[in-house]
Structures are given as structure tokens and as C-alpha cells.
Design an enzyme around this catalytic site. Structure first.
Site, PDB file in Angstrom:
ATOM      1  N   THR A 383       4.347  16.063  12.857  1.00 20.89           N
ATOM      2  CA  THR A 383       5.541  15.402  13.564  1.00 20.89           C
ATOM      3  C   THR A 383       5.961  16.341  14.487  1.00 20.89           C
ATOM      4  O   THR A 383       4.990  18.005  15.106  1.00 20.89           O
ATOM      5  CB  THR A 383       6.775  15.215  12.296  1.00 20.89           C
ATOM      6  OG1 THR A 383       6.299  14.217  11.237  1.00 20.89           O
ATOM      7  CG2 THR A 383       8.000  14.861  13.377  1.00 20.89           C
ATOM      8  N   GLU A 403       3.007   9.974  14.085  1.00 22.62           N
ATOM      9  CA  GLU A 403       2.824   9.763  12.970  1.00 22.62           C
ATOM     10  C   GLU A 403       1.801  10.430  12.128  1.00 22.62           C
ATOM     11  O   GLU A 403       1.989  11.850  11.805  1.00 22.62           O
ATOM     12  CB  GLU A 403       2.224   8.378  11.945  1.00 22.62           C
ATOM     13  CG  GLU A 403       2.920   7.815  10.214  1.00 22.62           C
ATOM     14  CD  GLU A 403       1.551   8.346   9.473  1.00 22.62           C
ATOM     15  OE1 GLU A 403       0.243   8.801   9.770  1.00 22.62           O
ATOM     16  OE2 GLU A 403       1.752   8.292   8.181  1.00 22.62           O
ATOM     17  N   ASP A 425       3.260   4.410   6.805  1.00 26.22           N
ATOM     18  CA  ASP A 425       4.185   4.761   6.316  1.00 26.22           C
ATOM     19  C   ASP A 425       4.490   3.707   5.380  1.00 26.22           C
ATOM     20  O   ASP A 425       5.255   4.291   4.551  1.00 26.22           O
ATOM     21  CB  ASP A 425       4.981   5.019   7.436  1.00 26.22           C
ATOM     22  CG  ASP A 425       4.553   6.707   8.071  1.00 26.22           C
ATOM     23  OD1 ASP A 425       4.228   7.341   7.768  1.00 26.22           O
ATOM     24  OD2 ASP A 425       5.296   6.777   8.978  1.00 26.22           O
ATOM     25  N   SER A 444      11.013   6.766   6.335  1.00 25.76           N
ATOM     26  CA  SER A 444      10.198   7.707   7.604  1.00 25.76           C
ATOM     27  C   SER A 444      10.719   9.447   6.736  1.00 25.76           C
ATOM     28  O   SER A 444      12.049   9.044   5.854  1.00 25.76           O
ATOM     29  CB  SER A 444      10.653   8.071   9.038  1.00 25.76           C
ATOM     30  OG  SER A 444      10.678   9.185   9.719  1.00 25.76           O
ATOM     31  N   SER A 445      10.492  10.055   6.861  1.00 19.62           N
ATOM     32  CA  SER A 445      11.620  11.189   6.216  1.00 19.62           C
ATOM     33  C   SER A 445      11.354  12.493   7.302  1.00 19.62           C
ATOM     34  O   SER A 445      12.244  13.403   7.220  1.00 19.62           O
ATOM     35  CB  SER A 445      10.464  12.920   5.389  1.00 19.62           C
ATOM     36  OG  SER A 445       9.445  11.537   4.363  1.00 19.62           O
ATOM     37  N   GLY A 465       6.621  18.007   9.665  1.00 18.42           N
ATOM     38  CA  GLY A 465       6.033  17.671   8.270  1.00 18.42           C
ATOM     39  C   GLY A 465       6.196  16.822   6.708  1.00 18.42           C
ATOM     40  O   GLY A 465       5.806  16.855   5.714  1.00 18.42           O
TER      41      GLY A 465
END
Length: 569
Positions: A383, A403, A425, A444-445, A465
Site C-alpha cells: 500500500t 491492493e 480482499d 481493509s486493514s 503492509g
């Protein structure tokens, strides 16, 4: 001396560091993962623009100089803090699935999951490109300079022979196999991969940027760029159509508010699990006197790892697009639930698998919990994050991505940008948490973060990451708050990442003696992080600190794996 005084006293002793770039300033600062993008943001500040102008210019420049991680086809989350009005908002510019997507879209005719590399380089993996809608909203509601000014640095970069930096070379070594024919023309000309020191012109991307300059961001959704996107997706087997682009809009949301040792924290809400994951780890660690242990002790890293495991176990079971399935956000952060989870960790306990708890019993709006399958996390490892602060105290923090590195590998012919593979994802198994569906956000993170002291922002940070984002953000915060490290040291310090089931355990520079101590506690760190598609560094933190007691003096830091920089005015 108060904690905040100690934090800023430490900033005075920052030593020059060849690996990690940093700076100080009073009239603004920008930190990003590529120096040319940082310069584009600072150019806006010098022209009298604000932090939001700078953020837009950085994102557009990154489309040229970090196109393997972000660009016109990307999506992300933007945290906007309006200092004058004391207002903080999350601009959710995350990709959605096309309306026609179905839960079994990644299942083959034999009922088996399509392998990740195959499904993630197919047109079906492409989520609705969304970051340009995010920039449009920020431009109309926060920025002060005209679009022609904001996009000009990106156009200049695209029409010049921009330097090929080390990140291009490393990612091509790892991900050349993901590139489609059109993308190979740019990144592997005549069959030879670009390498550091080469020069690259991008006339097709220059055309795209000029089209946006002339027609506005909306061209990506209703104009010639939109036509090119849909033609390309359909040519690669995808189902996205023009109506999907027309219907997409950003969501403006209140942040997830949490706190750590008296500091308030603004974080994104689902579909980003990064905010709740960061908040939960910090709530667990807040119950411990972690600073009693040396900053580079086995005890510290052991406790950090366990807090991360517990947060990730709950994330995997409970977090997805809350429009489709409610999440127990209050329960996860409830004082009694945190104490319950705390009972599963100890400085003396050996490494062990951690499983999800039951936060619903602490949730006010109790939900009749339906059991869902938990599927493996395939979120891409890369990212980019960037942040800007201006002379008036405004802050824009953005984490954006296509992504996987190089996204789907599908480049839009004649327009010079890659399409994302955000739909992978989703967990591919129908009936699982975070299953695919039409008009749904994949989880998402991303976790752009702003911390406040007595109502004023004093630290903004974030990292790329995927699932490792929350590890990088939390460990940097702990280094600043609990160990009073200068921002450069807090960013550069070694980090660990441990999955709940111990299947993935990474570290990025712990010395042999410390590794031996952690090994004796049951850890088996995989030191070949690179084989998973990332650099040996966990994350790439960009951060800025604001000292309100000293004329709003700014301190910035940019992590060392990428060719970025933090520069102040």
C-alpha cells in the site's frame, strides 16, 4: 515534566540518519514514501495551499512515481482534521464491488476456490476505482487551490524522464509474473525489467492526468477514462459496468474514537479493520506497564505480539462491511472485554495460538450472532501512506492502494495506469466472514491515524503492509508514548508481527541475542519475509508530530525501505 513534555523534549535530540529521512518545520510538512511526491505536496504549501491541497498533490504524484502501489485505479481512506473547526472526518474512498458480483464469484465449476494468483489477475478482481472520488470530495470541501495547480507536479513528472527508484526494481523482481501484456510494455520494455537508475517517461499517463485536469476527477466515472476502464475490465472477464462507476460515491464518516494513556485517537471505521485493530491493541497494552521493560527486551516484544494476536483473532471473526453484517465495535473496546482478553496474555507465558472471544455480550445493541466461516486473509502486502500538516494546524492523512503490488496487473491501454485487485480482499468462500457480494466493500486493514493531546492533534501516522499495518502503527505509538523516543527512532525501531495461530511470524532486525530469548519463549520467526512479497521491513511508517507549546513546531519522519522523505517548511 509531563509525558507530552518528555515526548517533545526527546525530539530535540534527533541524530542525522542515513537510512531514515526526517525534518523539522514551522509552516507545514509532508511525509510520503517517494521523495518526488513529498516535493509535490510541499510545492502546494509554498503556494499558500493547505494540508488538503498537499495531500491531493501527493496522491496524484504517487500515481506517477509509485504506480505499482497506488494511482488512478486505487482506493483508500483519508482522515481529514479541520483545526479551526475542531472537526475530524473519515473520507471512505475504498473500492466497492460491482452490483452484479455474487458470493461464489471466486469458486470454480468444481466448487473449489480459484487459486489466488489466478483470481487476482482477472477482471473479476477489479473493484470500482475510488480514490479519485475521494480527492474530488476533499478538493470541493477542504482544499483551496485549483485542480490545475494541484495536478501540475504529477503532469510534469509523467512528461519528464522520472527516475526509476529502488522500489520499482525490487517489486519487479518479485512481481513481474503478475503483469499483463499492456503493463509489461511499460515495466519490462523489450523484455528487460526496469532497474534503479533507469529513466521512465509515461506519455499515456500524462494524457490521463491532463484529461483529469481539463475535465475534472469525474472523468474517471463518466468520461473517456471511464469508458476505457469498463472496456478493459470486460476484456479481462470482469463484470463492472458504467452504472457501477456512476453510482459510486464516497462515504463521509465519524472516526472511531479511542484513547491511549490520556491521548485521544481518531481512526477509520469498517470496512477498515485497521482502526479497531489498532484501538484494541492499545487498549490491551494500556492495562500493562509496558515501559517497565527495556525498549528492546524480549518481554516487550512478547507482550506486543500477544496483543496483536488477540486483536487479529477478533478482527478475523467479526469485522467486515457493516452494511452487510453488524460488528461489535463497542464490545471489542469495552473495559470488561479488554480485561477478559488480557487474561489470555502474560509476560511469563510462552507463545501460543490465540482465538477470538465473544465481545457481543458487552455490546449495547446485542446481535443474534450467526456463525460464519473464517477464511484465510489474502490482502495484499503493499500500500502507501502519506500525510500533510499545514501552518494553520490542518491535517490530511491518507492510506491508499491498488491492493497487491501491481494490483491486478491489468493496465488500461492508452491511459497508463493499473487497475486494482481489491475484490480479492474478500474471503473467497461463500458464507464466510467478509464473503463477496454486490455493492459491498471488501475488508481493509488501512489505518491512517491522528492522536490528540488536550483536544489538539500532536501526532499523525500510518503505514502500508495489509494486516501488518496495525503492528507498525501500534509499535510506533508505543515507542513515542511509552518510551519517549524521537519520532525518527520510533519509526526506525525494530518491529514484530505474529498471526493468531502463529502461522506467520516476522521480525525486521532484532539482534541474535533477543531472537534467542524469543525463541526460548516459543517463537519461530521467519526471517525471509521477502518471499511473501514485501520488503524485509515490516511496514513503512510516515509520521508528523506537532508541538503546540513551541509555535506548532513540526517534526517529521519517513521510514527507510522506500525512497521517501519528510520535508518541512
Amino acid at each position: 515534566m509531563t509525558n507530552i513534555d518528555k515526548i517533545f523534549e526527546a525530539q530535540k535530540y534527533i541524530e542525522p540518519d542515513e537510512e531514515l529521512k526526517g525534518d523539522t518545520g514551522y509552516y507545514g510538512m509532508v511525509a510520503s514514501a517517494v521523495e518526488e511526491a513529498t516535493d509535490a505536496g510541499n510545492e502546494m504549501l509554498k503556494k499558500g495551499g493547505n494540508a488538503f491541497d498537499a495531500m491531493i498533490a501527493v496522491q496524484l504524484a504517487l500515481a506517477v512515481v509509485e504506480g505499482m502501489n497506488t494511482g488512478i485505479g486505487s482506493g483508500g481512506f483519508i482522515l481529514c482534521h479541520d483545526f479551526k473547526n475542531k472537526d475530524t472526518k473519515v473520507v471512505n474512498a475504498h473500492p466497492k464491488a460491482p452490483a452484479a458480483l455474487r458470493p461464489d464469484c471466486f469458486i470454480d465449476e468444481n466448487g473449489q476456490e480459484i487459486p489466488f494468483d489466478e483470481r487476482s489477475t482477472h477482471g473479476m478482481s477489479v473493484g470500482i476505482p475510488s480514490i479519485m472520488k475521494g480527492l474530488k470530495y476533499v478538493h470541493e470541501n477542504y482544499a483551496s487551490l485549483p485542480l490545475e495547480t494541484l495536478i501540475d507536479p504529477a503532469i510534469r513528472l509523467a512528461e519528464s524522464e522520472v527516475r526509476v527508484h529502488s522500489l520499482w526494481e525490487r517489486t519487479l523482481e518479485l512481481f513481474e509474473h503478475r503483469l499483463g501484456d499492456e503493463a509489461r510494455k511499460m515495466f519490462v520494455p523489450d523484455g528487460v525489467k526496469l532497474k534503479e537508475g533507469d529513466r521512465l517517461r509515461q506519455p499515456e499517463l500524462e494524457k490521463t492526468l491532463k484529461t483529469i485536469r481539463d475535465n475534472g476527477f469525474e472523468d474517471v466515472y463518466t468520461g473517456e477514462i471511464a469508458d476505457a476502464i469498463i472496456d478493459t475490465v470486460k476484456a479481462h472477464g470482469g463484470i463492472m459496468n458504467h452504472q457501477d462507476l456512476i453510482n459510486y460515491d464516497v462515504r463521509i464518516e465519524e472516526p472511531l474514537w479511542s484513547s491511549y494513556r490520556g491521548y485521544d485517537i481518531a481512526l477509520p471505521v469498517p470496512p477498515s479493520s485497521g482502526g479497531i485493530g489498532t484501538a484494541m491493541q492499545l487498549k490491551i497494552l494500556e492495562q500493562l506497564d509496558i515501559s517497565q521493560y527495556e525498549a528492546h527486551s524480549a518481554e516487550k516484544y512478547h507482550l506486543i505480539a500477544q496483543a496483536l494476536q488477540l486483536a487479529m483473532a477478533d478482527d478475523a471473526k467479526y469485522i467486515e462491511d457493516t452494511n452487510f453484517k453488524p460488528a461489535p465495535l463497542d464490545g471489542l473496546l469495552h473495559e470488561d472485554y479488554i480485561k477478559e482478553r488480557l487474561g489470555q496474555m502474560s509476560a511469563d507465558r510462552n507463545a501460543e495460538e490465540k482465538t477470538a472471544g465473544n465481545p457481543w455480550k458487552y455490546q449495547k445493541d446485542r446481535h443474534s450472532e450467526q456463525e460464519h466461516k473464517v477464511s484465510a486473509d489474502n490482502e495484499g502486502l503493499e500500500t502507501t501512506h502519506f500525510t500533510a500538516v499545514d501552518q494553520w494546524g490542518n491535517i490530511a492523512a491518507c492510506t491508499t492502494s491498488i491492493e497487491r503490488i501491481y494490483g491486478s496487473g491489468i493496465m488500461v491501454p492508452g491511459y497508463g495506469f493499473l487497475l486494482n485487485n481489491h475484490l480479492t480482499d474478500f474471503s473467497p468462500a461463500p458464507g464466510s466472514v467478509n464473503e463477496p457480494n454486490g455493492n459491498k466493500y471488501p475488508k481493509s486493514s488501512k489505518s491512517p491515524t491522528i492522536m490528540f493531546h488536550e483536544g489538539k492533534p500532536f501526532l499523525t501516522l500510518g503505514s502500508p503492509g495489509a494486516a501488518t499495518i496495525i503492528a507498525s502503527v501500534v509499535q510506533t505509538i508505543v515507542n513515542v508514548i511509552d518510551y519517549n523516543m524521537p519520532i525518527n527512532d520510533a519509526i526506525k525501531d525494530q518491529r514484530v508481527y505474529v498471526m493468531p495461530d502463529l502461522s506467520k511470524q516476522w521480525e525486521d532486525g532484532l539482534d541474535d541475542a533477543l531472537l534467542k530469548e524469543l525463541s526460548d519463549r516459543g517463537y519461530q520467526f521467519n526471517q525471509s519475509f521477502r518471499e511473501e512479497g514485501a520488503d524485509t521491513r515490516i511496514g513503512d511508517v510516515q509520521a508528523i508530530m506537532i508541538d503546540h507549546a513551541n509555535d506548532r513546531r513540526l517534526y517529521g519522519g519517513a521510514d527507510f525501505p522506500r525512497p521517501g522523505d519528510a520535508k518541512g517548511l
